[in-house]
Design an enzyme around this catalytic site. Structure first.
Site, PDB file in Angstrom:
ATOM      1  N   HIS A  93       0.859  -1.173   0.000  1.00  0.00           N
ATOM      2  CA  HIS A  93       0.000   0.000   0.000  1.00  0.00           C
ATOM      3  C   HIS A  93       0.893   1.219   0.000  1.00  0.00           C
ATOM      4  O   HIS A  93       1.949   1.216   0.628  1.00  0.00           O
ATOM      5  CB  HIS A  93      -0.905  -0.009   1.238  1.00  0.00           C
ATOM      6  CG  HIS A  93      -2.007   1.017   1.182  1.00  0.00           C
ATOM      7  ND1 HIS A  93      -1.830   2.308   1.589  1.00  0.00           N
ATOM      8  CD2 HIS A  93      -3.284   0.916   0.752  1.00  0.00           C
ATOM      9  CE1 HIS A  93      -2.976   2.974   1.416  1.00  0.00           C
ATOM     10  NE2 HIS A  93      -3.872   2.156   0.909  1.00  0.00           N
ATOM     11  N   GLU A 105      -7.412  -5.181   0.389  1.00  0.00           N
ATOM     12  CA  GLU A 105      -8.020  -6.041  -0.628  1.00  0.00           C
ATOM     13  C   GLU A 105      -8.039  -7.516  -0.242  1.00  0.00           C
ATOM     14  O   GLU A 105      -8.994  -8.228  -0.528  1.00  0.00           O
ATOM     15  CB  GLU A 105      -7.226  -5.938  -1.950  1.00  0.00           C
ATOM     16  CG  GLU A 105      -7.620  -4.806  -2.814  1.00  0.00           C
ATOM     17  CD  GLU A 105      -6.970  -4.904  -4.200  1.00  0.00           C
ATOM     18  OE1 GLU A 105      -6.385  -5.946  -4.534  1.00  0.00           O
ATOM     19  OE2 GLU A 105      -7.059  -3.922  -4.935  1.00  0.00           O
TER      20      GLU A 105
END
Lengths: 386, 386
Positions: free
Chosen positions: A268, A321
């Site tokens: 990320h 996710e």
């Protein structure tokens, strides 16, 4: 001459606005809505409590929450216009339409029909009503589009079900287990907002022109549909499918890395630690349990270990996710609805940002640097290149 | 800790991107598309030549223009899906829908049905085809919505008419005079692009997420609908109506200023000189002539004189709105279609910007500064305020 200001590409680290809505502290692995930890809110509150917090800047009393739910209730089902429109939007002559694209169209139509007026021309209460309408109708639109694409009729929400339970019911037509409803409610709360991401910023740029709440939300949905932003929790599940079973984990991971592909669900650009959303969703998934949870935890462990070996010094963790996909799969959300499900919560975060932006009358209008051939060049004869 | 970068509010003067599409030189009263003066292009080129220039970065040869028109032609009429949808979008149970809002919905539907794929996942040619489709179908959507709102059927374009003539024909059902068609063609060329305004920036932020061309255009339409951005050429005409006649000009102007209201159609935040678009549209209007042109020129002169007297030192000139309104009125465009008409040209400028942004893989993602109560505060019992 006007003096221009140079900043890093992509406005990286550039402060565009002050906000009281929330923030992400990437180094600490912490994010918050208003003054509360988002994870605390997911553990202890209903979606509507958090929704109220986001748009009212404080948690409700029990009476305020009841009144808020009463305001929301009439907008949770499809309007007559949407019932007419949705069949035209769910499927085109080229096949089923992506639910997120259908939502973009349907929400645009519903906001235009209301009609919504420019935020610049109305007071705070009227803006808040517009936002409440849009947030309330979004699950009905998305689930209606999904069912129509499957040859089924849209369903109205049930008064006896909570927010996430209703969402699942409106997809499947069956009342979900408490565990599934709770897992999705956690997921929805965790994804309401997340700093000044590209869709939130889009919503604020549009709102800064004085446009109506619907215009800003429709733009934000478009930004979320971008692969670099909204992501695709379904991809992480697809990867689990591709691996197939525990015996193939290492070979698959090394194959992906050798082919130069990114492992979906890992890394990320804000978090330098474990993603707090991922941590919490791992717990949620573990509480439900099952083979897929054990398998995904093994995959996670091996990906982190192999990445540490192949790319030493570069710590990569699961992002939202990975376990979001697992939680949605466990809860019975069809894969094409994974990213759209994210929208049903994020629309609340966008709304809070739009309402905050609308209190400011300064348009967001940066500049570009012209780097082409210097003008004015003489026009060729008749405006045609020879 | 991440270091943040402070910039002026609204990203004023902040350089967000390099561009080869064009620029505005506010101090000089000059703006350009690629390396050519926009006013030169309006004087010597057709709309399609400029459209080609914007998206191909060079003017076409005659053969290239013919081939380009052949590519555009099949997309200039409503698709079967749009013919079905438009009646639902033109009028709602609450009355006629604003044409710009209807366009937002219809273009979203048409792009989703194609379907358009994320710019990140397709090559330059495929992106350009998507953009060409969207630009080509926009006049059919807008004029179709307008006619439906008036109880008339949408019209297909005619092969024997030029771009602007067709646009006027599809609104009124009558072939316009050459003077009217030429005036609107000038207007459309002059409004194709204008620096990094809020709608163009919106389109680029959305494209920077890798989303499809339609998502970016739909967001831009929303931004253009904001009163601080898209403006309202109709307001300048409404002001001329309110004045009524030459005898009332001074009294009306002084009345507006005393009431603290802005005179619509005057002043621009980039131009410190006369707006080159306004200058050219004044000439276009003068060439057509008539009472309204004489009247508007008198009003313009008196506004400038009285403003110089009341606010000495602060030079205010007409902006594009003022004579755009006059030109559209003279050409038979209905007032609710003034701002939507602007969209039929600006969609080309947005498209050029989206195609340029799509060549860059860096997402536009700024930051906000959290200024609320410091987190994490302990959650009240059950997440309820007492």
């Amino acid at each position: 001459m006007t003096e221009f200001i140079e900043v890093p590409k992509g406005l990286d680290r550039v402060i565009v606005a002050d906000t009281e809505i929330g923030d992400v502290r990437g180094e600490e692995g912490f994010y918050h809505y208003r003054q509360y930890s988002a994870v605390d809110l997911a553990e202890h509150c209903s979606f509507e409590q958090v929704w109220y917090l986001m748009t009212h800047a404080e948690l409700p009393t029990r009476a305020q929450l009841a009144a808020f739910k009463d305001r929301v209730a009439p907008h949770r089902k499809l309007t007559a216009q949407l019932r007419e429109l949705l069949p035209h939007l769910a499927v085109s002559e080229n096949g089923p339409v992506a639910p997120l694209d259908g939502l973009r169209t349907a929400l645009s139509a519903a906001c235009a029909a209301r009609p919504m007026r420019p935020v610049l021309d109305i007071d705070e209460d009227a803006r808040a009503e517009d936002a409440l309408f849009a947030c309330a109708v979004t699950p009905a639109i998305l689930t209606g589009l999904w069912r129509l694409s499957q040859g089924q009729e849209p369903l109205d929400p049930r008064d006896d079900l909570g927010y996430a339970a209703n969402y699942l019911y409106m997809i499947t037509g069956e009342v979900p287990t408490e565990a599934a409803a709770s897992a999705i409610e956690h997921y929805l709360i965790l994804t309401v907002d997340h700093g000044f991401n590209a869709s939130t910023f889009t919503a604020r740029v549009i709102a800064s022109t004085g446009a109506d709440v619907g215009a800003a939300l429709v733009g934000a949905i478009g930004a979320l549909s971008g692969p670099l932003h909204g992501g695709a929790p379904a991809r992480a599940l697809d990867a689990l499918d591709a691996i197939g079973g525990p015996d193939n984990i290492d070979a698959w991971i090394r194959g992906e890395l050798e082919a130069g592909r990114r492992i979906m669900g890992f890394g990320h650009n804000v978090y330098k630690t474990e993603d707090p959303r991922s941590n919490h969703l791992r717990e949620v998934a573990t509480a439900i349990g099952g083979d897929i949870v054990d398998f995904s935890k093994t995959v996670e462990r091996r990906v982190v270990e192999i990445l540490a070996e192949v790319k030493p010094g570069r710590k990569l963790y699961t992002n939202v996710e990975f376990y979001a996909g697992v939680v949605m799969e466990l809860s019975g959300v069809p894969r094409p609805m994974f990213t759209p499900t994210f929208t049903t919560s994020r629309v609340v975060g966008w709304s809070a940002n739009i309402l905050e932006q609308a209190r400011d009358s300064k348009i967001i209008r940066p500049r570009a640097r012209y780097t082409g051939t210097p003008p004015p060049q003489p026009l060729p004869e008749g405006g045609f290149t020879a």
